[in-house]
Write an enzyme that holds these catalytic residues in place. Sequence first.
Site, short mmCIF file in Angstrom:
data_model
loop_
_atom_site.label_atom_id
_atom_site.label_comp_id
_atom_site.label_asym_id
_atom_site.label_seq_id
_atom_site.Cartn_x
_atom_site.Cartn_y
_atom_site.Cartn_z
N LYS A 52 0.84 -1.20 0.00
CA LYS A 52 0.00 0.00 0.00
C LYS A 52 0.87 1.26 0.00
O LYS A 52 0.61 2.22 -0.72
CB LYS A 52 -0.95 -0.02 1.21
CG LYS A 52 -2.06 -1.06 1.05
CD LYS A 52 -2.89 -1.27 2.31
CE LYS A 52 -3.88 -2.43 2.09
NZ LYS A 52 -4.71 -2.73 3.26
N GLN A 96 -4.91 -1.62 9.58
CA GLN A 96 -4.82 -2.93 8.93
C GLN A 96 -5.41 -4.02 9.83
O GLN A 96 -5.11 -4.08 11.02
CB GLN A 96 -3.34 -3.23 8.59
CG GLN A 96 -3.11 -4.47 7.75
CD GLN A 96 -3.70 -4.38 6.34
OE1 GLN A 96 -3.82 -3.31 5.76
NE2 GLN A 96 -4.07 -5.52 5.79
N ASP A 119 -11.14 2.84 3.93
CA ASP A 119 -11.41 1.39 3.79
C ASP A 119 -12.91 1.14 3.59
O ASP A 119 -13.30 0.05 3.16
CB ASP A 119 -10.99 0.67 5.08
CG ASP A 119 -9.70 -0.11 4.93
OD1 ASP A 119 -9.38 -0.51 3.81
OD2 ASP A 119 -9.03 -0.32 5.96
N1 GUN Z 1 -7.13 -6.92 5.94
C1 GUN Z 1 -7.45 -7.62 4.82
N2 GUN Z 1 -7.95 -6.79 3.88
C2 GUN Z 1 -7.95 -5.56 4.41
C3 GUN Z 1 -8.35 -4.28 3.91
O1 GUN Z 1 -8.83 -4.12 2.78
N3 GUN Z 1 -8.17 -3.24 4.78
C4 GUN Z 1 -7.67 -3.40 6.02
N4 GUN Z 1 -7.56 -2.32 6.79
N5 GUN Z 1 -7.30 -4.56 6.51
C5 GUN Z 1 -7.44 -5.63 5.71
#
Ligand code: GUN
Length: 293
Positions: A52, A96, A119
């Site tokens: 990311k 996350q 998100d």
């Molecule tokens: N864990 C797995 N996929 C995601 C996501 O799209 N965002 C976040 N914050 N955590 C995740």
Amino acid sequence: MQKIDGKLISAQIKEEIAIEVKQIIDNGGKKPNLAVLLVGNDGGSQVYVKSKIKACELVGFKSTSIKLPDTVSQTILLEEIDKLNKNKDIDGFIVQLPLPKHIDENRIIEAIAPSKDVDGFHPINVGRMSVGLPAYISATPLGIIELLKRYKIETAGKHCVVLGRSNIVGRPMATLMSKKAYPGNATVTICHSRTKNIKEITLNADIIIVALGSPEFLTADMVKQGAVVIDVGTTRIKSDKTKSGWKLKGDVKFEEVAPKCSFITPVPGGVGPMTIASLLKNTLLAAKKEIYS
Ligand code: GUN
């Protein structure tokens, strides 16, 4: 059978975002800034967070990485979120997932300001999406919608079967596919661990979206000739053939299912790269204050 190239489409989207960022800067604006909060040392999460941050650099965003130990208390984590909510330099941020067991995930998600929740996990954004108001939409379902759009896949009146009912993928996916829009207007069935006769249901599906985290769950005998299959699975399994020591396995037995499909996403290189592209898109919307003014 056409393989859906998520790597290619995500590269196109990143290019489009980079052009917009350049225009913003040329007009005297500032770089969009995404903060990523990571708790603990989960191997998968560390890899995703790194990707990311790298993607931010690629499109010209600023990024802010915050790491906390897995022993951090919920109170401290909530304080960090409060600081990010109030920090005018940060356009959007994510925490996350998964979080350590002693932390209440829902409590954390609810603490994020909806206007910075890129998100799309906060109940306000989920609710707004459900009723068709402008909202941040969870990155994976948003990425799948974009793939269907860019490959001009017909969805109206089709039977779409979503395997999995997670808040992050299955549920928002089902909501989006049933929306009065394109892509959408599908008749949607959600299947989960308690569903009886899954095979009977998937055999009836024109579009199957598999988000179970169960490697090679979907086999050829479960798929109708000509179906569209979208594989969201990304289970990490050990491999001595890769440098990292692991490889990703999807929820679809690709070799045997692919010949029956009109369209199918591979793993890797299908849905995965689209998730990050969607997060960047949401962050750009946040920087431009397009969802919440
Ligand atoms: N864990 C797995 N996929 C995601 C996501 O799209 N965002 C976040 N914050 N955590 C995740």
